[in-house]
Design an enzyme around this catalytic site. Structure first.
Site, PDB file in Angstrom:
ATOM      1  N   HIS A   1       5.149   6.158  -1.073  1.00 52.52           N
ATOM      2  CA  HIS A   1       6.324   4.891  -1.249  1.00 52.52           C
ATOM      3  C   HIS A   1       5.642   3.653  -0.619  1.00 52.52           C
ATOM      4  O   HIS A   1       5.148   3.601  -0.374  1.00 52.52           O
ATOM      5  CB  HIS A   1       8.000   5.061  -0.313  1.00 52.52           C
ATOM      6  CG  HIS A   1       7.266   4.734   1.232  1.00 52.52           C
ATOM      7  ND1 HIS A   1       6.914   6.116   2.001  1.00 52.52           N
ATOM      8  CD2 HIS A   1       7.649   4.145   2.469  1.00 52.52           C
ATOM      9  CE1 HIS A   1       6.192   5.780   2.956  1.00 52.52           C
ATOM     10  NE2 HIS A   1       6.678   4.433   3.347  1.00 52.52           N
TER      11      HIS A   1
ATOM     12  N   HIS B   1       0.585  -1.078   0.193  1.00 53.24           N
ATOM     13  CA  HIS B   1      -0.003  -0.128  -0.371  1.00 53.24           C
ATOM     14  C   HIS B   1       1.052   1.629  -0.090  1.00 53.24           C
ATOM     15  O   HIS B   1       1.638   1.259   0.362  1.00 53.24           O
ATOM     16  CB  HIS B   1      -0.779   0.250   1.304  1.00 53.24           C
ATOM     17  CG  HIS B   1      -0.394  -0.322   2.395  1.00 53.24           C
ATOM     18  ND1 HIS B   1       0.048  -1.007   3.501  1.00 53.24           N
ATOM     19  CD2 HIS B   1       0.634   0.865   3.423  1.00 53.24           C
ATOM     20  CE1 HIS B   1       0.373  -0.806   4.427  1.00 53.24           C
ATOM     21  NE2 HIS B   1       1.418  -0.108   4.056  1.00 53.24           N
TER      22      HIS B   1
END
Length: 190
Positions: A127, A42
């Site tokens: 990220h 995620h």
């Protein structure tokens, strides 16, 4: 409960990235890393930590409002980087990063307004963590392998509130389990 707001990549995007991560896992030194599981991949927008159950209803209401105020946008997994001199290895993002940052800011503001202590504000760095290590190390080979990767673009259409269930068994390598406890369409679209 331990919560965070996130953008979840579609399954085919995770499979695509998974092919690259499988290659990384074959590189020298990969056995010293703890590789994250694909079901948990995620882009964290805002990490809330332990949130009192009494705060969750207002938090969810504010996150729904943040999602409604944000139009869908394009995103792709691209390249990579590290935090902490190799303690965390991540895949990056490309696409409408301004919209992603705006959604992250709104997710953080929603928590602050709901009474979740957020600590110091840092500029959002998109990220997706693929591996961690307890010790700093040389991850140049991993970064080089990630540098040329660009996944397919997709349209981000929802904001998710995710519950993080940390490992409790004590089994080495056990992964946290993530459960979406709230999902809101961006732009108010159903």
């Amino acid at each position: 409960m331990r919560l965070f707001a996130a953008v979840l990549p579609p399954d085919d995007v995770c499979r695509e990235l998974g092919g690259v991560v499988d290659e990384l896992r074959a590189l020298p030194g990969a056995d010293g890393m703890r590789w994250t599981g694909r079901p948990g991949w995620h882009f964290t927008l805002a990490f809330y930590g332990e949130v009192d159950d009494g705060v969750v209803p207002e938090l969810t209401e504010r996150l729904e409002r943040a999602a409604r105020r944000t139009e869908p946008f394009s995103l792709a997994v691209r390249g990579g980087g590290q935090f902490g001199h190799g303690k965390a290895l991540w895949a990056g993002a490309e696409g409408d990063l301004a919209a992603l940052r705006l959604l992250a800011e709104r997710a953080e503001a929603a928590a602050r307004k709901a009474g979740v202590p957020m600590g110091e504000h840092r500029r959002y760095k998109p990220h997706l963590t693929v591996a961690r290590s307890r010790e700093a190390g040389d991850v140049r080979a991993f970064l080089d392998a990630l540098a040329g990767f660009t996944g397919r673009s997709w349209s981000v259409r929802e904001l998710c509130l995710v519950r993080s269930n940390l490992p409790t068994s004590g089994v080495v390598g056990e992964q946290p389990r993530y459960e979406a406890v709230g999902r809101w369409p961006l732009g108010g679209a159903g």
